[in-house]
Design a protein around this motif. Structure first.
Motif, PDB file in Angstrom:
ATOM      1  N   TYR A 114       3.188  12.834  -4.873  1.00 36.10           N
ATOM      2  CA  TYR A 114       2.120  12.234  -5.669  1.00 36.10           C
ATOM      3  C   TYR A 114       1.804  13.092  -6.894  1.00 36.10           C
ATOM      4  CZ  TYR A 114       0.776   8.476  -2.413  1.00 36.10           C
ATOM      5  OH  TYR A 114       0.742   7.335  -1.646  1.00 36.10           O
TER       6      TYR A 114
ATOM      7  N   TRP B  81       8.597   4.653  -4.613  1.00 34.23           N
ATOM      8  CA  TRP B  81       7.160   4.561  -4.861  1.00 34.23           C
ATOM      9  C   TRP B  81       6.505   3.559  -3.911  1.00 34.23           C
ATOM     10  CZ3 TRP B  81       3.106   6.874  -6.643  1.00 34.23           C
ATOM     11  CH2 TRP B  81       1.958   6.158  -6.973  1.00 34.23           C
TER      12      TRP B  81
ATOM     13  N   SER C 176      -2.457   0.136  -0.314  1.00 35.11           N
ATOM     14  CA  SER C 176      -1.163   0.471  -0.906  1.00 35.11           C
ATOM     15  C   SER C 176      -0.874  -0.395  -2.131  1.00 35.11           C
ATOM     16  CB  SER C 176      -0.040   0.305   0.127  1.00 35.11           C
ATOM     17  OG  SER C 176       0.258  -1.055   0.382  1.00 35.11           O
TER      18      SER C 176
ATOM     19  N   THR D  21       3.836   4.842  -0.958  1.00 34.88           N
ATOM     20  CA  THR D  21       2.451   4.359  -1.004  1.00 34.88           C
ATOM     21  C   THR D  21       2.112   3.514   0.217  1.00 34.88           C
ATOM     22  OG1 THR D  21       3.164   2.488  -2.397  1.00 34.88           O
ATOM     23  CG2 THR D  21       2.277   4.427  -3.517  1.00 34.88           C
ATOM     24  N   GLU D  22       3.079   2.775   0.706  1.00 37.13           N
ATOM     25  CA  GLU D  22       2.824   1.923   1.866  1.00 37.13           C
ATOM     26  C   GLU D  22       2.630   2.756   3.131  1.00 37.13           C
ATOM     27  OE1 GLU D  22       5.818  -0.728   4.205  1.00 37.13           O
ATOM     28  OE2 GLU D  22       4.907  -2.005   2.680  1.00 37.13           O
TER      29      GLU D  22
ATOM     30  N   LEU E 224      -2.515   1.092  -5.112  1.00 42.67           N
ATOM     31  CA  LEU E 224      -1.748   2.258  -5.557  1.00 42.67           C
ATOM     32  C   LEU E 224      -0.476   1.839  -6.284  1.00 42.67           C
ATOM     33  CD1 LEU E 224      -1.792   4.978  -2.720  1.00 42.67           C
ATOM     34  CD2 LEU E 224      -2.556   5.236  -5.088  1.00 42.67           C
ATOM     35  N   GLN E 225       0.257   0.896  -5.711  1.00 40.07           N
ATOM     36  CA  GLN E 225       1.520   0.461  -6.305  1.00 40.07           C
ATOM     37  C   GLN E 225       1.311  -0.093  -7.706  1.00 40.07           C
ATOM     38  OE1 GLN E 225       3.258  -2.230  -3.420  1.00 40.07           O
ATOM     39  NE2 GLN E 225       3.130  -0.660  -1.819  1.00 40.07           N
TER      40      GLN E 225
ATOM     41  N   LEU F  79      -8.821   5.020  -1.848  1.00 39.61           N
ATOM     42  CA  LEU F  79      -7.795   5.562  -2.740  1.00 39.61           C
ATOM     43  C   LEU F  79      -8.054   7.046  -2.992  1.00 39.61           C
ATOM     44  CD1 LEU F  79      -7.603   2.740  -5.452  1.00 39.61           C
ATOM     45  CD2 LEU F  79      -5.873   3.255  -3.706  1.00 39.61           C
TER      46      LEU F  79
ATOM     47  N   GLU G 255       2.082   5.957   3.486  1.00 40.74           N
ATOM     48  CA  GLU G 255       0.944   6.881   3.380  1.00 40.74           C
ATOM     49  C   GLU G 255      -0.368   6.141   3.535  1.00 40.74           C
ATOM     50  OE1 GLU G 255      -2.459   8.521   1.478  1.00 40.74           O
ATOM     51  OE2 GLU G 255      -1.204   7.112   0.344  1.00 40.74           O
ATOM     52  N   SER G 256      -0.457   4.921   3.007  1.00 39.80           N
ATOM     53  CA  SER G 256      -1.697   4.148   3.105  1.00 39.80           C
ATOM     54  C   SER G 256      -1.979   3.723   4.538  1.00 39.80           C
ATOM     55  CB  SER G 256      -1.619   2.915   2.204  1.00 39.80           C
ATOM     56  OG  SER G 256      -1.705   3.279   0.843  1.00 39.80           O
TER      57      SER G 256
END
Length: 286
Positions: free
Chosen positions: A170, A113, A32, A117-118, A35-36, A228, A120-121
Motif C-alpha cells: 500500500y 491491486w 474493497s 484490496t479485496e 479502495l479499488q 478505509l 485485505e478488506s
C-alpha cells in the motif's frame, strides 16, 4: 462423520474459512470497491467494461458467488470459475482517461491491486468487527490467499503474502492513487445505488430514492467508508482522524451482532450458504 471428498483450495482448518464464514465479510467486499476505485486504471477498466450501473445487485450476486465458489467449492469448481473470469478479462481493454493509452484489463498490476484490496478488506473488516485472530493467523491468511491470486493469473511470488508485505505494498501504491472523475462517480454510485421499488423506497430528484432501506444502506456505506485506511479517506476528501476509526469500529461491531442475531433467527437450512454447507459435508463436518 468422516471426510468424503475434496474440500477445495483451503479447507476447514484454514484461516480463510474462519474469516469468510463471517457474514460481516460482505461489508469488506464493499470496502474493497471503494479502495479499488482510487486506482485510475482499475476504475477506468470497471467503468468502461462493467455493467454494474445497469445491474448492480446482479453483479454483486455474481461476485459473491465467485468468492464463495473459490472459498468453498471443490478444486475443480474453483478452477472452472476462475477460468471463466480469465477468459472474459482476456478479451477486454480500456482507455486510460489521463493518457489516452489503451491497456488490457488483465494487466498484472491491475489484477494485483484488485486482489490485495479485496483480501485485505475481508480480513480487516472481520477483525475490526470483533473476529479474534493472532498475528500468525493473519499472515497465514495472506499466504493462503496466494492460491486465489494464482487462479486469476497472477504469479504468487509477486503478491504480498504477509501483513507487513501488504502494508509495504500500500505504501508503494499511494503515489499512483488519486481521485478521478471515474473514482468519484463510482464512489457515489456505491454510496447511493438504485434500490428496487419493491424494497419500499420512494423516488427523489437525481434518480435517488428515500425510505427505510435507503437510510439503512446509507449507514452501511458510511461504515465501509469509515473502515478505509486514513490515507484512503483523505484522497476521497474525508478525514483521517482516529475518532473516525473508533466510530467505524463501533458501527461494524454492532452490524456484526445484528447479522448474527438475524441469521440465528432463520430456519436452520438457511443459516449456512449452500457452497459452505456442501464443503462441510465433504469435510465430514456437516
Amino acid at each position: 462423520m468422516t471426510s468424503t471428498g475434496d474440500v477445495g483450495l483451503f479447507g476447514p482448518d484454514s484461516v480463510t474459512w474462519k474469516v469468510l464464514r463471517e457474514p460481516i465479510s460482505i461489508l469488506g467486499g464493499l470496502r474493497s470497491l471503494y479502495l479499488q476505485a482510487l486506482h485510475p486504471r482499475a476504475v477506468a477498466a470497471i467503468a468502461q467494461n462493467s455493467g454494474y450501473r445497469a445491474d448492480p445487485w446482479g453483479r454483486l450476486d455474481r461476485t459473491s458467488m465467485y468468492v464463495e465458489t473459490v472459498t468453498y467449492g471443490t478444486t475443480a469448481e474453483a478452477d472452472q470459475a476462475a477460468s471463466r473470469i480469465r477468459r472474459l478479462h482476456a478479451r477486454m481493454t480500456a482507455t486510460d482517461p489521463r493518457t489516452g493509452e489503451t491497456f488490457r484489463i488483465d494487466e498484472p498490476d491491475l489484477l494485483r491491486w484488485v486482489h490485495v484490496t479485496e483480501v485485505e478488506s475481508f480480513l480487516t473488516t472481520a477483525r475490526r468487527a470483533g473476529l479474534d485472530l493472532t498475528e500468525e493467523e493473519v499472515d497465514r491468511y495472506y499466504t493462503e490467499q496466494l492460491r486465489s491470486a494464482k487462479l486469476v493469473g497472477l504469479d504468487p511470488t509477486s503478491v504480498p503474502a504477509t501483513a507487513a508485505e501488504v502494508t509495504a505494498y500500500y505504501e508503494a501504491m499511494k503515489p499512483e492513487l488519486s481521485l478521478t472523475r471515474d473514482s468519484a462517480e463510482t464512489a457515489l454510485f456505491l454510496t447511493v445505488p438504485p434500490v428496487p421499488a419493491s424494497w419500499g423506497s420512494r423516488p427523489l430528484r437525481l434518480g435517488l430514492t428515500l425510505g427505510p432501506t435507503r437510510w439503512a444502506y446509507f449507514g452501511i456505506a458510511a461504515t465501509a467508508i469509515g473502515l478505509l485506511p486514513p490515507w484512503a479517506r483523505k484522497i476521497y476528501g474525508g478525514l483521517g482522524w482516529a475518532t473516525t476509526d473508533l466510530s467505524a469500529d463501533l458501527s461494524v461491531r454492532g452490524l456484526r451482532l445484528l447479522l448474527k442475531a438475524g441469521i440465528s433467527a432463520l430456519p436452520e437450512r438457511y443459516r449456512v450458504a449452500p457452497k459452505r454447507r456442501e464443503a462441510l459435508t465433504r469435510a465430514g463436518l456437516a
